[in-house]
Each structure stands twice: as C-alpha cells, then as structure tokens.
Design a protein around this motif. Structure first.
Motif, PDB file in Angstrom:
ATOM      1  N   GLY A 113     -55.100 -94.718 -53.931  1.00 31.42           N
ATOM      2  CA  GLY A 113     -55.687 -94.830 -55.260  1.00 31.42           C
ATOM      3  C   GLY A 113     -54.654 -95.266 -56.279  1.00 31.42           C
ATOM      4  N   TYR A 114     -53.785 -96.179 -55.875  1.00 33.48           N
ATOM      5  CA  TYR A 114     -52.650 -96.611 -56.706  1.00 33.48           C
ATOM      6  C   TYR A 114     -53.116 -97.304 -57.980  1.00 33.48           C
ATOM      7  CZ  TYR A 114     -48.276 -98.947 -57.882  1.00 33.48           C
ATOM      8  OH  TYR A 114     -47.161 -99.392 -58.530  1.00 33.48           O
ATOM      9  N   PRO A 115     -52.530 -97.006 -59.149  1.00 32.15           N
ATOM     10  CA  PRO A 115     -51.555 -95.925 -59.354  1.00 32.15           C
ATOM     11  C   PRO A 115     -52.259 -94.600 -59.610  1.00 32.15           C
ATOM     12  CG  PRO A 115     -51.800 -97.193 -61.366  1.00 32.15           C
ATOM     13  CD  PRO A 115     -52.729 -97.827 -60.356  1.00 32.15           C
ATOM     14  N   PHE A 116     -51.985 -93.600 -58.790  1.00 34.91           N
ATOM     15  CA  PHE A 116     -52.615 -92.298 -58.922  1.00 34.91           C
ATOM     16  C   PHE A 116     -51.775 -91.419 -59.844  1.00 34.91           C
ATOM     17  CE2 PHE A 116     -53.034 -87.852 -57.500  1.00 34.91           C
ATOM     18  CZ  PHE A 116     -54.374 -87.676 -57.816  1.00 34.91           C
ATOM     19  N   THR A 117     -52.399 -90.850 -60.853  1.00 38.70           N
ATOM     20  CA  THR A 117     -51.667 -90.035 -61.826  1.00 38.70           C
ATOM     21  C   THR A 117     -52.308 -88.675 -62.055  1.00 38.70           C
ATOM     22  OG1 THR A 117     -52.901 -91.084 -63.634  1.00 38.70           O
ATOM     23  CG2 THR A 117     -50.767 -92.054 -63.053  1.00 38.70           C
ATOM     24  N   GLY A 118     -53.307 -88.311 -61.259  1.00 43.14           N
ATOM     25  CA  GLY A 118     -54.009 -87.048 -61.479  1.00 43.14           C
ATOM     26  C   GLY A 118     -53.401 -85.896 -60.705  1.00 43.14           C
ATOM     27  N   LYS A 119     -54.137 -84.790 -60.678  1.00 42.62           N
ATOM     28  CA  LYS A 119     -53.735 -83.605 -59.934  1.00 42.62           C
ATOM     29  C   LYS A 119     -54.288 -83.682 -58.512  1.00 42.62           C
ATOM     30  CE  LYS A 119     -51.807 -81.830 -63.575  1.00 42.62           C
ATOM     31  NZ  LYS A 119     -50.320 -81.820 -63.696  1.00 42.62           N
ATOM     32  N   MET A 120     -53.792 -82.788 -57.656  1.00 44.89           N
ATOM     33  CA  MET A 120     -54.245 -82.788 -56.272  1.00 44.89           C
ATOM     34  C   MET A 120     -55.764 -82.692 -56.181  1.00 44.89           C
ATOM     35  SD  MET A 120     -55.501 -80.585 -53.723  1.00 44.89           S
ATOM     36  CE  MET A 120     -54.874 -78.917 -53.844  1.00 44.89           C
ATOM     37  N   TRP A 121     -56.361 -81.833 -57.017  1.00 46.43           N
ATOM     38  CA  TRP A 121     -57.804 -81.632 -56.937  1.00 46.43           C
ATOM     39  C   TRP A 121     -58.610 -82.792 -57.519  1.00 46.43           C
ATOM     40  CZ3 TRP A 121     -54.260 -78.454 -59.344  1.00 46.43           C
ATOM     41  CH2 TRP A 121     -54.181 -78.542 -60.732  1.00 46.43           C
ATOM     42  N   ASP A 122     -57.938 -83.717 -58.186  1.00 50.59           N
ATOM     43  CA  ASP A 122     -58.618 -84.915 -58.674  1.00 50.59           C
ATOM     44  C   ASP A 122     -58.732 -85.985 -57.594  1.00 50.59           C
ATOM     45  OD1 ASP A 122     -58.851 -83.921 -61.305  1.00 50.59           O
ATOM     46  OD2 ASP A 122     -56.793 -84.544 -61.751  1.00 50.59           O
TER      47      ASP A 122
END
Length: 318
Positions: free
Chosen positions: A122-131
């Motif tokens: 999901g690059y660029p991924f910037t969320g939390k693990m649960w997102d």
C-alpha cells in the motif's frame, strides 16, 4: 565495465567451481543478480520462483522469468537450472531438494531470497497497524517468513552433509539499522525474521561446520523500482533523483551480488556466522564495487542523513 570491475570478475571466476547453489527467489532483482554472480564464479545454480515463460506470479511482472535467470547464469560461466517452485508449497520444495540431491548429492550454498510482497504494501503506507488490511499483512508474513522456513526445513538437511555449507538469508536492513521503526509493522516483521533466522540457524549449523549469514542491499535499483516507481532505466537512473533526492545513494543488484559471491568463496566465511551484513559492509570486507566502480554505503547514509539530519550529499557515502 570499468577496469576495477573487470578485475573483480576475473578474481571471482572459478572460485566456486564444482559448488552447487540454490537461489530461492531468483526471478529478478537481487536474487537474479546473486544467481548470476554465483554462476560467474563457476557454480551450478538452481534458480527458483513462480514466474516462468508460461505463468506469472501475483507480483504481476511477466518481463522477468526464472528461465531467463538460468540462461544468464550459464552465459556468465556457470550452469543455470530453472525449477518453477512455489516456496509456500512444502511438497514442491521437497521435490526441488530431492532433485538437487539426486543430481549432485550435495548443496553448498543456499540463498533464501524469497519475498514477492511489495505489491501488498500500500505504498506509501503511513497509517497504524490496524489501518492496514489484515489479509494483506498476513500474506506478507507468509511470503516473507513462512517461505524461508519451508525452504530451510527441506534444504538445510542437504546443506549440512558437508562442512563449509553456507546459508544466506536475504532481507531489508541489518540488526543495527532495523532498530529504527519505518512505520509498517507487517513489513518490519517480515524483514526482521531473516535476521533472526541467520542468528539462530548459525548456532544450529555451526555444529556441522556450516555458516548462516543475513545480507541486505541498500536502496536497491530493482526492475520494479526503476520502471514502476521512478520511470527510469539502469542507464538513466540518475534522472530519478529529481523525484527523490535520496535515490542518489541507490545501488544496482550487482553490488550485493558481488559481495555474496565473494562471501560464498571465502574459506573463512565462518567468521561471519550469525551476523547480518549490508552490501556496503560486504564491499568493504571483500573489496567489491558496484557496476560504476563506486562503493555506496546506503545504510550509513540513511542513518546519518535521512534519520540523523546530517547535511551531506550522497556522493560522500559512495
């Protein structure tokens, strides 16, 4: 090719003559380059992966195949043997190692480079693990961890038959560099696992006179990185610096591959047992360079400049 590069190829030629190697995950990128350089040093190299001239893996790239990798190995001076293998399938890996056993009765080098999870990030991924989509995260762990366990379970009994066997686990980062959390929990778990595998298996293999090492490239100019993320080729890769200034520290797959070939030919390789080493560290230890004659130390650059805030150019780290 520079004069220095020609000397490197000449010095490695024949250094692994008679050795049998398996590069698991050799379709493209560092896996392909390592297979070719092991072949250039004289090894017979079994190359595996899921993308062939008649089938494409979930990665979705049909432009690189294991058959092409095997041909490159042979053209480099070794013997390349392509075996389509899904390393999540224990029966397929068992058949692979049985074939190696039947043909040679030994395995001297196992390079465990299976991955194929970049498309899930999901690059660029910037969320939390649960997102992050749980199914994608668990798939990343299967591709990056379970495959290595399946491969080792079947191939290591063949490797330990003779002293001097070498297991090379491949990841992204070393034990030191990965202490900085990069913000993607599933990816971090997948990339920490090979580091721990090398450390723990190093203890198990030492009893048989064998060695386990984990290696990592720096900012790797893989095929996907070049054409998908930066829209450049290896010939004009510096054009990508306009998109990301840190791309200036990047390296070709050949850089790590030369280091791994030198590692495999080192009669004192046991001194590295259980360690995790970057391409830059291998280059310093064995005197190898990238294709352009430089010795980039991407992880030092990332530590000092990207995370440390030091004002310095990438050229100072090449």
């Amino acid at each position: 090719m520079t004069a220095d590069a020609r000397r490197q190829e000449t010095s490695q030629a024949g250094g692994l003559a008679g050795r049998i190697a398996l590069v698991a995950g050799a379709t493209r990128g560092a896996g392909r380059a390592m297979a070719v350089q092991l072949g250039a040093a004289g090894a017979t190299v079994y190359v595996t992966g899921r993308t062939t001239r008649s089938a494409v893996s979930e990665v979705g790239r049909s432009t690189e195949t294991i058959e092409e990798t095997a041909e490159l190995v042979t053209a480099a001076g070794g013997t390349g043997i392509a075996v389509p293998t899904d390393h999540l399938d224990p029966d397929a890996v068992a058949d692979l190692t049985a074939r190696i056993d039947a043909g040679h009765g030994r395995l001297d080098v196992l390079v465990n480079d299976v991955w194929g999870g970049d498309h899930l990030m999901g690059y660029p991924f910037t969320g939390k693990m649960w997102d992050f989509p749980l199914a994608d995260g668990l798939r990343m762990l299967r591709l990056g961890v379970e495959t290595h366990l399946v491969t080792g379970s079947h191939a290591l009994p063949l490797l330990v038959r003779n002293p001097g066997g070498l297991l090379v686990e491949v990841t992204d980062g070393t034990e030191e560099t990965n202490r900085t959390y990069r913000g993607h929990l599933f990816y971090e778990l997948a990339k920490w696992a090979p580091i721990h595998l090398a450390r723990m298996l190093g203890q198990e293999l030492a009893e048989y006179g064998c060695t386990a090492v984990c290696v990592t490239p720096g900012f790797l100019r893989s095929e996907a990185m070049l054409d998908t993320y930066f829209g450049v080729t290896e010939e004009n890769w510096r054009d990508g610096i306009a998109k990301d200034p840190h791309f200036a520290i990047s390296e070709s797959p050949l850089y790590l591959a030369r280091g791994v070939a030198a590692l495999a030919a080192d009669p004192e390789v046991a001194r590295w047992n259980g360690r995790s080493l970057s391409s830059g560290e291998l280059a310093a230890a064995y005197g190898v360079t990238d294709a352009d004659g430089s010795r980039p130390d991407a992880w030092a650059y990332i530590r000092d400049v990207v995370y440390g805030g030091r004002q310095a150019s990438a050229e100072e780290y090449r």
